[in-house]
Design an enzyme around this catalytic site. Structure first.
Site, mmCIF file in Angstrom:
data_model
loop_
_atom_site.group_PDB
_atom_site.id
_atom_site.type_symbol
_atom_site.label_atom_id
_atom_site.label_comp_id
_atom_site.label_asym_id
_atom_site.label_seq_id
_atom_site.Cartn_x
_atom_site.Cartn_y
_atom_site.Cartn_z
ATOM 1 N N GLU A 240 0.879 -1.176 0.000
ATOM 2 C CA GLU A 240 0.000 0.000 0.000
ATOM 3 C C GLU A 240 0.914 1.223 0.000
ATOM 4 O OE1 GLU A 240 -2.713 0.164 3.417
ATOM 5 O OE2 GLU A 240 -2.386 2.336 3.467
ATOM 6 N N ARG B 171 0.938 10.265 1.096
ATOM 7 C CA ARG B 171 1.495 11.285 1.996
ATOM 8 C C ARG B 171 2.612 12.051 1.319
ATOM 9 N NH1 ARG B 171 1.828 7.378 7.286
ATOM 10 N NH2 ARG B 171 -0.209 6.503 6.866
ATOM 11 N N THR C 182 -3.826 6.232 2.691
ATOM 12 C CA THR C 182 -3.983 7.616 3.138
ATOM 13 C C THR C 182 -4.707 8.456 2.078
ATOM 14 O OG1 THR C 182 -1.789 7.279 4.175
ATOM 15 C CG2 THR C 182 -2.783 9.425 4.466
ATOM 16 N N LYS D 21 -10.615 -0.773 7.678
ATOM 17 C CA LYS D 21 -9.342 -0.622 8.396
ATOM 18 C C LYS D 21 -9.650 -0.183 9.835
ATOM 19 C CE LYS D 21 -5.151 2.267 8.131
ATOM 20 N NZ LYS D 21 -4.111 2.734 7.206
HETATM 21 C C1 3PG Z 1 -0.760 3.625 8.196
HETATM 22 O O1 3PG Z 1 -0.849 4.590 7.494
HETATM 23 O O2 3PG Z 1 -1.539 2.687 8.048
HETATM 24 C C2 3PG Z 1 0.245 3.639 9.280
HETATM 25 O O3 3PG Z 1 1.148 4.683 9.127
HETATM 26 C C3 3PG Z 1 0.978 2.356 9.498
HETATM 27 O O4 3PG Z 1 1.188 2.319 10.837
HETATM 28 P P1 3PG Z 1 2.585 1.847 11.458
HETATM 29 O O5 3PG Z 1 3.639 2.725 10.828
HETATM 30 O O6 3PG Z 1 2.426 2.046 12.943
HETATM 31 O O7 3PG Z 1 2.760 0.408 11.085
#
Ligand code: 3PG
Length: 303
Positions: A41, A45, A69, A129
């Site tokens: 994924e 960002r 995101t 999610k």
């Molecule tokens: C996301 O966007 O899903 C998170 O940034 C992932 O979370 P993590 O970096 O704590 O694994």
């Protein structure tokens, strides 16, 4: 669309990557694939997300490439145009969800409260999610949400790593886990962490001690580490487990998830014989191992 959701469930984990320069996404994805993880994924960002997604989709057709995101419809449009096969959001946007449903693209919105989950149900979604998972109550929260929302499965993400991955995957209402714990600048580290992740997801173990050389051989076949039980070494069983395999002796390898083990074996190109020919995920799989001392069958069964 359903096939994509199944492939995510079969992999057990969605690596979440934030890419600064699109060119960096290619070695990263190659390292994940080499480590046995066929999903990524790419988060929106950074400005490199769309270019990274289109590059990955073209270069690795065997990989599931999604966008994360995704905050609004224009970003969703950009992601889908770039070739994203699924769209993930940290929160719930009815505009993004409706856009994806209209386009026939899998959408996995972030839903961490009963109200957001109810909104997802109204759109007919089955998997959402759960973010940020650890902050929002982790395993305990998912257990509690499972009571009123038995028809929904979650992809917990945020704060997941080797310390708690298995606790999440053990829940009936967890479809897969997401996270960035295997994303590192060094591609060899990515492959190593991806392999360790798959070892955890499949949880392969032997029910007995075996000679070191044979364990090495079996680990090399699976390309994963396999735990040995403390049961004393003994003669291998001599019953033929399956006529199609036709080996003289067999060893049992247990897995936490037969469905994921079979999907993994298939992805890695490891030939196996589905015993009895039934379609159930719980049907054991057998692998024939040619050895000087006589062929051996490795029978994979769910714990
Ligand atoms: C996301 O966007 O899903 C998170 O940034 C992932 O979370 P993590 O970096 O704590 O694994």
């Amino acid at each position: 669309m359903a096939g994509i959701l199944e492939r995510i469930g079969d992999s057990g984990v969605i690596p979440v990557a934030t890419i600064d320069h699109a060119v960096n996404s290619i070695p990263l994805a190659a390292a994940l694939l080499k480590g046995g993880l066929p999903v990524v994924e790419v988060t929106f960002r950074t400005g490199a997300a769309a270019e990274a997604i289109s590059g990955l989709a073209a270069k690795f057709p065997e990989m599931l490439v999604g966008a994360g995101t995704v905050l609004n419809v224009p970003q969703a449009e950009q992601a889908v145009a770039a070739g994203a096969q699924f769209i993930v959001s940290a929160g719930f946007s009815s505009g993004v969800v409706q856009y994806c449903l209209n386009k026939g693209v899998l959408v996995i919105p972030g839903c961490s409260t009963p109200t957001e989950i109810t909104a997802a149900l109204e759109f007919g979604l089955k998997v959402v999610k759960f973010f940020p998972a650890e902050i929002f109550g982790g395993v305990g929260a998912l257990r509690a949400l499972g009571k009123p929302f038995g028809q929904i499965s979650f992809i917990p993400t945020g704060g997941i790593g080797f310390h708690n991955l298995i606790d999440y995957l053990a829940l009936d209402n967890v479809w897969a886990c997401g996270g960035s714990w295997m994303i590192k600048p060094d591609r060899r580290a990515v492959t190593r962490l991806a392999r360790t992740t798959m070892s955890e997801v499949l949880g392969l173990s032997l029910d007995r001690e075996i000679e070191g050389a044979l364990l090495d051989e079996i680990e090399a076949i699976f390309n994963l580490s396999i735990r040995e039980r403390s049961a004393p070494a003994g003669a291998l069983a001599r019953t033929k487990p399956d006529a199609a395999v036709g080996a003289e002796a067999y060893l049992i390898v247990k897995t936490r998830s037969m469905a994921r083990a079979k999907a993994y074996l298939q992805r890695e190109g490891i030939a196996f014989f589905p015993e009895t020919g039934a379609t159930s995920a719980l049907t054991p799989a057998s692998i024939r191992l040619k050895r000087k001392a006589g062929d051996l069958c490795i029978r994979v069964v769910e714990e």
